[in-house]
Design a protein around this motif. Sequence first.
Motif, PDB file in Angstrom:
ATOM      1  N   ASP A 198      29.745 -90.005 -74.945  1.00  0.00           N
ATOM      2  CA  ASP A 198      29.642 -90.393 -73.530  1.00  0.00           C
ATOM      3  C   ASP A 198      29.348 -89.171 -72.658  1.00  0.00           C
ATOM      4  O   ASP A 198      29.342 -88.028 -73.133  1.00  0.00           O
ATOM      5  CB  ASP A 198      30.904 -91.138 -73.073  1.00  0.00           C
ATOM      6  CG  ASP A 198      32.136 -90.261 -73.140  1.00  0.00           C
ATOM      7  OD1 ASP A 198      31.986 -89.033 -73.093  1.00  0.00           O
ATOM      8  OD2 ASP A 198      33.249 -90.812 -73.248  1.00  0.00           O
ATOM      9  N   VAL A 199      29.077 -89.443 -71.401  1.00  0.00           N
ATOM     10  CA  VAL A 199      28.609 -88.366 -70.528  1.00  0.00           C
ATOM     11  C   VAL A 199      29.597 -87.206 -70.413  1.00  0.00           C
ATOM     12  O   VAL A 199      29.219 -86.051 -70.609  1.00  0.00           O
ATOM     13  CB  VAL A 199      28.210 -88.909 -69.143  1.00  0.00           C
ATOM     14  CG1 VAL A 199      27.739 -87.788 -68.239  1.00  0.00           C
ATOM     15  CG2 VAL A 199      27.115 -89.966 -69.277  1.00  0.00           C
ATOM     16  N   GLY A 246      29.056 -83.249 -71.618  1.00  0.00           N
ATOM     17  CA  GLY A 246      29.260 -82.066 -70.788  1.00  0.00           C
ATOM     18  C   GLY A 246      30.086 -81.028 -71.534  1.00  0.00           C
ATOM     19  O   GLY A 246      29.761 -79.837 -71.542  1.00  0.00           O
ATOM     20  N   LEU A 284      28.013 -79.514 -74.314  1.00  0.00           N
ATOM     21  CA  LEU A 284      26.978 -78.599 -73.805  1.00  0.00           C
ATOM     22  C   LEU A 284      27.582 -77.247 -73.442  1.00  0.00           C
ATOM     23  O   LEU A 284      27.010 -76.197 -73.734  1.00  0.00           O
ATOM     24  CB  LEU A 284      26.263 -79.208 -72.605  1.00  0.00           C
ATOM     25  CG  LEU A 284      25.217 -80.282 -72.929  1.00  0.00           C
ATOM     26  CD1 LEU A 284      24.673 -80.894 -71.654  1.00  0.00           C
ATOM     27  CD2 LEU A 284      24.072 -79.688 -73.753  1.00  0.00           C
ATOM     28  N   GLU A 326      20.906 -83.246 -74.556  1.00  0.00           N
ATOM     29  CA  GLU A 326      20.238 -83.525 -73.283  1.00  0.00           C
ATOM     30  C   GLU A 326      19.369 -84.773 -73.408  1.00  0.00           C
ATOM     31  O   GLU A 326      19.318 -85.613 -72.516  1.00  0.00           O
ATOM     32  CB  GLU A 326      19.407 -82.309 -72.849  1.00  0.00           C
ATOM     33  CG  GLU A 326      20.284 -81.150 -72.387  1.00  0.00           C
ATOM     34  CD  GLU A 326      19.516 -79.854 -72.161  1.00  0.00           C
ATOM     35  OE1 GLU A 326      18.277 -79.925 -72.118  1.00  0.00           O
ATOM     36  OE2 GLU A 326      20.163 -78.801 -72.033  1.00  0.00           O
ATOM     37  N   LYS A 327      18.671 -84.868 -74.541  1.00  0.00           N
ATOM     38  CA  LYS A 327      17.820 -86.041 -74.783  1.00  0.00           C
ATOM     39  C   LYS A 327      18.663 -87.300 -74.889  1.00  0.00           C
ATOM     40  O   LYS A 327      18.284 -88.369 -74.440  1.00  0.00           O
ATOM     41  CB  LYS A 327      17.021 -85.857 -76.083  1.00  0.00           C
ATOM     42  CG  LYS A 327      15.992 -84.767 -76.005  1.00  0.00           C
ATOM     43  CD  LYS A 327      14.823 -85.271 -75.218  1.00  0.00           C
ATOM     44  CE  LYS A 327      14.003 -84.097 -74.761  1.00  0.00           C
ATOM     45  NZ  LYS A 327      12.968 -84.481 -73.822  1.00  0.00           N
ATOM     46  N   VAL A 356      21.600 -87.861 -73.512  1.00  0.00           N
ATOM     47  CA  VAL A 356      22.186 -88.262 -72.232  1.00  0.00           C
ATOM     48  C   VAL A 356      21.117 -88.895 -71.339  1.00  0.00           C
ATOM     49  O   VAL A 356      21.388 -89.720 -70.479  1.00  0.00           O
ATOM     50  CB  VAL A 356      22.907 -87.081 -71.546  1.00  0.00           C
ATOM     51  CG1 VAL A 356      21.957 -86.208 -70.777  1.00  0.00           C
ATOM     52  CG2 VAL A 356      24.012 -87.597 -70.640  1.00  0.00           C
ATOM     53  N   LEU A 357      19.857 -88.520 -71.575  1.00  0.00           N
ATOM     54  CA  LEU A 357      18.759 -89.111 -70.812  1.00  0.00           C
ATOM     55  C   LEU A 357      18.204 -90.353 -71.500  1.00  0.00           C
ATOM     56  O   LEU A 357      17.193 -90.904 -71.095  1.00  0.00           O
ATOM     57  CB  LEU A 357      17.639 -88.085 -70.628  1.00  0.00           C
ATOM     58  CG  LEU A 357      17.967 -86.941 -69.675  1.00  0.00           C
ATOM     59  CD1 LEU A 357      17.051 -85.764 -69.906  1.00  0.00           C
ATOM     60  CD2 LEU A 357      17.869 -87.410 -68.238  1.00  0.00           C
ATOM     61  N   ASN A 358      18.858 -90.761 -72.578  1.00  0.00           N
ATOM     62  CA  ASN A 358      18.471 -91.954 -73.327  1.00  0.00           C
ATOM     63  C   ASN A 358      17.100 -91.861 -73.974  1.00  0.00           C
ATOM     64  O   ASN A 358      16.480 -92.867 -74.279  1.00  0.00           O
ATOM     65  CB  ASN A 358      18.488 -93.203 -72.442  1.00  0.00           C
ATOM     66  CG  ASN A 358      19.890 -93.502 -71.985  1.00  0.00           C
ATOM     67  OD1 ASN A 358      20.850 -93.250 -72.712  1.00  0.00           O
ATOM     68  ND2 ASN A 358      20.016 -94.006 -70.780  1.00  0.00           N
ATOM     69  N   SER A 391      15.091 -75.098 -73.063  1.00  0.00           N
ATOM     70  CA  SER A 391      15.370 -76.299 -72.281  1.00  0.00           C
ATOM     71  C   SER A 391      15.058 -76.085 -70.804  1.00  0.00           C
ATOM     72  O   SER A 391      14.733 -77.007 -70.091  1.00  0.00           O
ATOM     73  CB  SER A 391      16.830 -76.694 -72.461  1.00  0.00           C
ATOM     74  OG  SER A 391      17.641 -75.694 -71.889  1.00  0.00           O
ATOM     75  N   GLU A 392      15.154 -74.822 -70.339  1.00  0.00           N
ATOM     76  CA  GLU A 392      14.884 -74.574 -68.920  1.00  0.00           C
ATOM     77  C   GLU A 392      13.432 -74.845 -68.577  1.00  0.00           C
ATOM     78  O   GLU A 392      13.109 -75.403 -67.555  1.00  0.00           O
ATOM     79  CB  GLU A 392      15.224 -73.130 -68.545  1.00  0.00           C
ATOM     80  CG  GLU A 392      16.672 -72.893 -68.175  1.00  0.00           C
ATOM     81  CD  GLU A 392      17.550 -72.869 -69.404  1.00  0.00           C
ATOM     82  OE1 GLU A 392      18.745 -73.125 -69.266  1.00  0.00           O
ATOM     83  OE2 GLU A 392      17.019 -72.627 -70.516  1.00  0.00           O
ATOM     84  N   TYR A 443      11.437 -76.722 -70.112  1.00  0.00           N
ATOM     85  CA  TYR A 443      10.974 -78.060 -70.402  1.00  0.00           C
ATOM     86  C   TYR A 443      11.503 -79.052 -69.378  1.00  0.00           C
ATOM     87  O   TYR A 443      12.686 -79.147 -69.118  1.00  0.00           O
ATOM     88  CB  TYR A 443      11.429 -78.472 -71.788  1.00  0.00           C
ATOM     89  CG  TYR A 443      10.928 -79.847 -72.130  1.00  0.00           C
ATOM     90  CD1 TYR A 443       9.606 -80.008 -72.518  1.00  0.00           C
ATOM     91  CD2 TYR A 443      11.743 -80.957 -72.010  1.00  0.00           C
ATOM     92  CE1 TYR A 443       9.121 -81.264 -72.791  1.00  0.00           C
ATOM     93  CE2 TYR A 443      11.249 -82.211 -72.284  1.00  0.00           C
ATOM     94  CZ  TYR A 443       9.937 -82.369 -72.683  1.00  0.00           C
ATOM     95  OH  TYR A 443       9.457 -83.600 -72.932  1.00  0.00           O
ATOM     96  N   GLN A 444      10.583 -79.769 -68.807  1.00  0.00           N
ATOM     97  CA  GLN A 444      10.961 -80.797 -67.842  1.00  0.00           C
ATOM     98  C   GLN A 444      10.241 -82.080 -68.209  1.00  0.00           C
ATOM     99  O   GLN A 444       9.080 -82.050 -68.597  1.00  0.00           O
ATOM    100  CB  GLN A 444      10.511 -80.395 -66.436  1.00  0.00           C
ATOM    101  CG  GLN A 444      11.331 -79.302 -65.816  1.00  0.00           C
ATOM    102  CD  GLN A 444      12.364 -79.857 -64.871  1.00  0.00           C
ATOM    103  OE1 GLN A 444      12.173 -80.908 -64.297  1.00  0.00           O
ATOM    104  NE2 GLN A 444      13.464 -79.152 -64.705  1.00  0.00           N
ATOM    105  N   ILE A 445      10.936 -83.162 -68.086  1.00  0.00           N
ATOM    106  CA  ILE A 445      10.241 -84.425 -68.300  1.00  0.00           C
ATOM    107  C   ILE A 445       9.234 -84.588 -67.170  1.00  0.00           C
ATOM    108  O   ILE A 445       9.591 -84.413 -66.009  1.00  0.00           O
ATOM    109  CB  ILE A 445      11.246 -85.592 -68.248  1.00  0.00           C
ATOM    110  CG1 ILE A 445      12.208 -85.477 -69.395  1.00  0.00           C
ATOM    111  CG2 ILE A 445      10.521 -86.917 -68.272  1.00  0.00           C
ATOM    112  CD1 ILE A 445      13.269 -86.540 -69.377  1.00  0.00           C
ATOM    113  N   VAL A 497       8.644 -90.992 -65.438  1.00  0.00           N
ATOM    114  CA  VAL A 497       9.944 -91.604 -65.298  1.00  0.00           C
ATOM    115  C   VAL A 497       9.918 -92.787 -64.343  1.00  0.00           C
ATOM    116  O   VAL A 497      10.668 -93.735 -64.481  1.00  0.00           O
ATOM    117  CB  VAL A 497      10.970 -90.570 -64.819  1.00  0.00           C
ATOM    118  CG1 VAL A 497      12.346 -91.172 -64.741  1.00  0.00           C
ATOM    119  CG2 VAL A 497      10.950 -89.387 -65.768  1.00  0.00           C
TER     120      VAL A 497
END
Lengths: 128, 731
Positions: B26-27, B31, B34, B64-65, B67-69, B123-124, B126-128, B133
């Motif tokens: 879960d979220v 956290g 991470l 991260e992926k 949590v963003l589903n 990860s910094e 990289y942005q979707i 979205v």
Amino acid sequence: MDKSSKILVVDDFATMRKVIRNLLKQIGFENIAEAEDGEMALKELKSQHISFIISDWNMPNMTGLDLLKAVRADGDLCKTPFLMVTAEALQDNVVQAVKAGVDNYIVKPFTADVLNEKITGIIAKYKK
Amino acid sequence: MKYEKITSIINDIASNFLCLDDLHVDVPTTGIFLNQLESLIAEGDAHGVGPLSRIAHGLSILLEKMVLNSVSQEEGCRSFEKGITVMQEITSSFEKNEYYDGDVDSFMESLTALTGVAEAISSEAYQIPVTDVIPEEEQEDDRFEVQDESLLKDFITEGLEYISEIEVNVLNLEQNPEDKDYINAVFRPFHSIKGVASFLDLKEIRELAHNLETLLDRVRSGELPVNSALIDIILDGADVLKDMIESLKEVLEGTRSHPLRPDTAELQSRIQNIDRSVDDDGEIKKLGAILIQDGAISEDLLEETLHDPAKSTTKRIGEKLIEDGKVTPKQVSKALRKQVQQTTATNTIRVDVKKLDDLIDMIGELVITQAMIKQNQTILKSSDRKLVSDISQLASITSELQRTSTSLRMIPIKQTFQRMARLVRDLTKNVGKNVTINLSGEETEIDRNMVEEIYNPLVHMIRNSVDHGIETPDERIKSGKPEKGLIGLRAYHKGGNIVIEITDDGRGLKRDKLAKKAIEKGLIKSADNMSDHEIFKLIFHPGFSTAEKVTDVSGRGVGMDVVKQAVEKLRGKIEISSTEGKGTTFATHFPLTMAIIDGMIVRVGQEKYIIPATAIRQLLRPLNTAYNNVVGKGEMLNVMGNLLPLVRLNDIFNIESAYKNPWEALVVVVEAENRSKCLMVDEVLGKEEVVIKGLGDGLKDIKGVSGGAILGDGNVGLILDPESLFVLSEN
């Protein structure tokens, strides 16, 4: 926490607060407080018992992330469930919030069902 | 032990993972993970345990992926578990000083396959992609359904407010391109508008706001510079958004069938191509100007440095000057600091204007009732000292209350000024002139209701100054002026008025030519006995503006009569001062509020009337010989050489008056719409500031009066409206 518990809605856009308030009413939450930025939210949190925080990310003076950090760092408030509202699921934003201890996040626009799901999910975790 | 910390972190992660109910992170737990992985990466790097950091990094991206589903919980958890195992193996072999021969690479490959993120990309970075979205759910539908009217209404009001905020802040941003607060202040409203628009299903508004927001986000991250192309796009975008939101209002009112869907292709392509637009040096000069003002550099030096081709154009003027040793860094930083305008943050609360108006009205009533109590005979005769002192205490409290209540509706004129600044900016572009606008006294306060009213006359005057006042750059250079013209906008309080001065350093008014034209037009006979001021005032004459040619001769005159009428309607007045070749200043005096009027109280028979002080030219008791009854024109009075019609108020309002002959009574010379007439009254009772009261719906169309007021003695007086009174007297 039950349906009569007080929920704090934090957003600088009054219409947005109303949108969330309406959605909350649809799922049975009537007891709602509002704040227009993080600073005001902290004042509200200190002056009354708030059971749940729904906060926007992007606000003047004090952002949602700063509010989250302040809540988590405060001994009395740190156990308050916190749902972050974001415009897009921008990885950077979400990850920052997750690291700072957010309970969940929700992406605009959302329906009452989705909101309900997120809130009940979070509450269930806290009950354990 | 060397790896103690690392082992303990990995053990924590493992035990947290084992505590999971099912295969679901879960979220909050994400956290925690991470943060643990983050410290693990730091430890791994510090102790040179490269493979460990690699895996920890990969697992962070995985979480991260998740949590963003974009990675399913089940698959993600399995990989995560595997990752923990590999990390445990690595630490134990390191602890034993053995070389780890497990296959890190194949695990990392399986991670990459799952997350779609190659290892090298952090990860910094990289942005979707944002556009992916946005859910593209609804199809084109021409019908427009109002989902929730009250929400939509709120959105319209608040949205429009936000857009005007954008306009103000964009201009501030242009002046202070480095200021993150201003970028945020422009970014945020777009963001908020987008958010609510998405809930209300306003697709077009959401999209445009979204694109502008994305653009500003790039500015915020330092990817794009603040330049005039950007400012233009934001302003134009704000305009289009405003039109769209306003069209929603019309849909709600029923005057439109569906909301405006403007063609934003051009704007969108400008947003896309912003990288290619060229920066101009608007902001740079600004700093230079401050340096000149401070006496740090000379104007020539500034020009020289600005146009020195040897210097890189990407450098800012301050850097160039420092590099050349012309100024000290301290001087530049001082100038830069001057550039930054401090916005004063105040705590505010939004209140419905209607509520505010009602409150102010009720306080007005309270003041009057209080005055009546004070003048009550029983109280005046009373010998009770306590009562008398209490009453005077009540009086001072009510007057304080009234003062505060009127200040509630007062807002700084800043917003109006900023709109003017924008206007000048747009205008100068159109007419090919080079003009800076200088604002001062923006904090001066004015009644909110007045703000909209004064807008049009001000726009007209600004337009005039830019169009006709300021010369073309060539002309300016020829007459030895700086190429860039200057328009000053200044506001200050004077008496009960707000004075707004519009100054230009242009060609000024030419007395001789104005006089000549006026004589030709038959407006005056000779200019010999006229002051400059009187000659200048001729440009407000309607006859003057109709002649196209005059514009070229005088440089003024287009629609100035319209301006004057608009200003007078607001009970204001305009003063002109001008020096040929040096420039012109228009000073407009407006009352601070439309709620109070400065009036002359007159009596006709038993009735009392209020004449607005701004309309009064003269008060006199005419001589017997000044009176004429001209055939076909009616009764006239000779006032200083002019024959003015006599208006008997008692006839108009059908009441008895004390005097039949004007030389026994008093005459008030009143001016409206460039005409003067004499109003005959029995007595002038004095001057008073009164609170204007509407006459109610039933009486509001009555000619000759514009409202009523409760006078100091508690009686009601009618406020005369000279304009309609004149019309009435002619029928």
